[in-house]
Design a protein around this motif. Structure first.
Motif, PDB file in Angstrom:
ATOM      1  N   VAL A   5       0.842  -1.201   0.000  1.00  0.00           N
ATOM      2  CA  VAL A   5       0.000   0.000   0.000  1.00  0.00           C
ATOM      3  C   VAL A   5       0.879   1.255   0.000  1.00  0.00           C
ATOM      4  O   VAL A   5       0.588   2.232  -0.705  1.00  0.00           O
ATOM      5  N   ALA A   6       1.986   1.239   0.761  1.00  0.00           N
ATOM      6  CA  ALA A   6       2.886   2.397   0.802  1.00  0.00           C
ATOM      7  C   ALA A   6       3.514   2.645  -0.573  1.00  0.00           C
ATOM      8  O   ALA A   6       3.620   3.795  -1.007  1.00  0.00           O
ATOM      9  N   VAL A   7       3.909   1.598  -1.259  1.00  0.00           N
ATOM     10  CA  VAL A   7       4.506   1.753  -2.592  1.00  0.00           C
ATOM     11  C   VAL A   7       3.477   2.302  -3.569  1.00  0.00           C
ATOM     12  O   VAL A   7       3.765   3.196  -4.369  1.00  0.00           O
ATOM     13  N   ILE A   8       2.253   1.796  -3.518  1.00  0.00           N
ATOM     14  CA  ILE A   8       1.196   2.278  -4.419  1.00  0.00           C
ATOM     15  C   ILE A   8       0.908   3.752  -4.160  1.00  0.00           C
ATOM     16  O   ILE A   8       0.772   4.545  -5.092  1.00  0.00           O
ATOM     17  N   ILE A   9       0.850   4.139  -2.890  1.00  0.00           N
ATOM     18  CA  ILE A   9       0.607   5.548  -2.549  1.00  0.00           C
ATOM     19  C   ILE A   9       1.762   6.422  -3.051  1.00  0.00           C
ATOM     20  O   ILE A   9       1.533   7.504  -3.602  1.00  0.00           O
ATOM     21  N   ALA A  10       3.003   5.955  -2.898  1.00  0.00           N
ATOM     22  CA  ALA A  10       4.153   6.730  -3.359  1.00  0.00           C
ATOM     23  C   ALA A  10       4.137   6.907  -4.877  1.00  0.00           C
ATOM     24  O   ALA A  10       4.415   7.996  -5.382  1.00  0.00           O
ATOM     25  N   VAL A  11       3.784   5.868  -5.593  1.00  0.00           N
ATOM     26  CA  VAL A  11       3.725   5.960  -7.053  1.00  0.00           C
ATOM     27  C   VAL A  11       2.623   6.923  -7.479  1.00  0.00           C
ATOM     28  O   VAL A  11       2.817   7.771  -8.345  1.00  0.00           O
ATOM     29  N   LEU A  12       1.465   6.825  -6.848  1.00  0.00           N
ATOM     30  CA  LEU A  12       0.367   7.732  -7.189  1.00  0.00           C
ATOM     31  C   LEU A  12       0.715   9.175  -6.844  1.00  0.00           C
ATOM     32  O   LEU A  12       0.329  10.102  -7.559  1.00  0.00           O
ATOM     33  N   TYR A  13       1.456   9.383  -5.768  1.00  0.00           N
ATOM     34  CA  TYR A  13       1.870  10.728  -5.381  1.00  0.00           C
ATOM     35  C   TYR A  13       2.815  11.318  -6.435  1.00  0.00           C
ATOM     36  O   TYR A  13       2.688  12.480  -6.816  1.00  0.00           O
ATOM     37  N   LYS A  14       3.766  10.505  -6.904  1.00  0.00           N
ATOM     38  CA  LYS A  14       4.722  10.993  -7.898  1.00  0.00           C
ATOM     39  C   LYS A  14       4.078  11.215  -9.260  1.00  0.00           C
ATOM     40  O   LYS A  14       4.459  12.123  -9.984  1.00  0.00           O
ATOM     41  N   VAL A  15       3.112  10.402  -9.610  1.00  0.00           N
ATOM     42  CA  VAL A  15       2.465  10.510 -10.919  1.00  0.00           C
ATOM     43  C   VAL A  15       1.411  11.604 -10.927  1.00  0.00           C
ATOM     44  O   VAL A  15       1.126  12.192 -11.956  1.00  0.00           O
TER      45      VAL A  15
END
Length: 135
Positions: free
Chosen positions: A50-60
């Motif tokens: 979940v943390a990785v998905i949130i980080a990717v969505l934040y960067k994109v």
């Protein structure tokens, strides 16, 4: 050729449970520990995912911290940015600031200008050696 028919009995979970003997208390404790370890491992993995998905969505996602500069009619004059006789090497825009890199008297200098307010924010001198003494 005809094969003899055998009676096939479906396997049920109750048959397996009837055949198993109760576990030794020490083995049961190990089984409970392993079960708990598995649950903690799966929970940790899910939290990391979940943390990785949130980080990717934040960067994109859209960048809201640097709004676009509104178009202005005409030119804006910023006095005193480049000294006479200096040679402009490069420029860079970053949201509402503009960075000018130029050479003046053999020294490499950088000026950061706020475009909206037409004001010099910072002046830097790039060079090798010790920094100049401040007053």
């Amino acid at each position: 050729m005809v094969l003899p028919s055998r009676s096939v009995r479906p396997i049920s979970s109750s048959d397996d449970e009837d055949d198993e003997a109760p576990l030794d208390p020490a083995i049961e404790r190990v089984r409970v520990r392993l079960k708990r370890l598995m649950l903690v491992s799966v929970a940790t993995l899910m939290i990391g995912l979940v943390a990785v998905i949130i980080a990717v969505l934040y960067k994109v996602g859209p960048m809201r911290d640097k709004p676009a500069l509104a178009a202005a009619a005409g030119e804006t004059l910023v006095d005193g940015v480049l000294p006479p006789g200096s040679r402009l090497i490069s420029t860079a825009l970053d949201g509402r600031t503009m960075t000018l890199t130029f050479e003046d008297g053999g020294k490499l200098r950088v000026v950061i200008v706020d475009i909206e307010r037409a004001k010099v924010l910072r002046r830097l001198v790039l060079g090798s050696g010790a920094p100049p003494d401040s007053p």
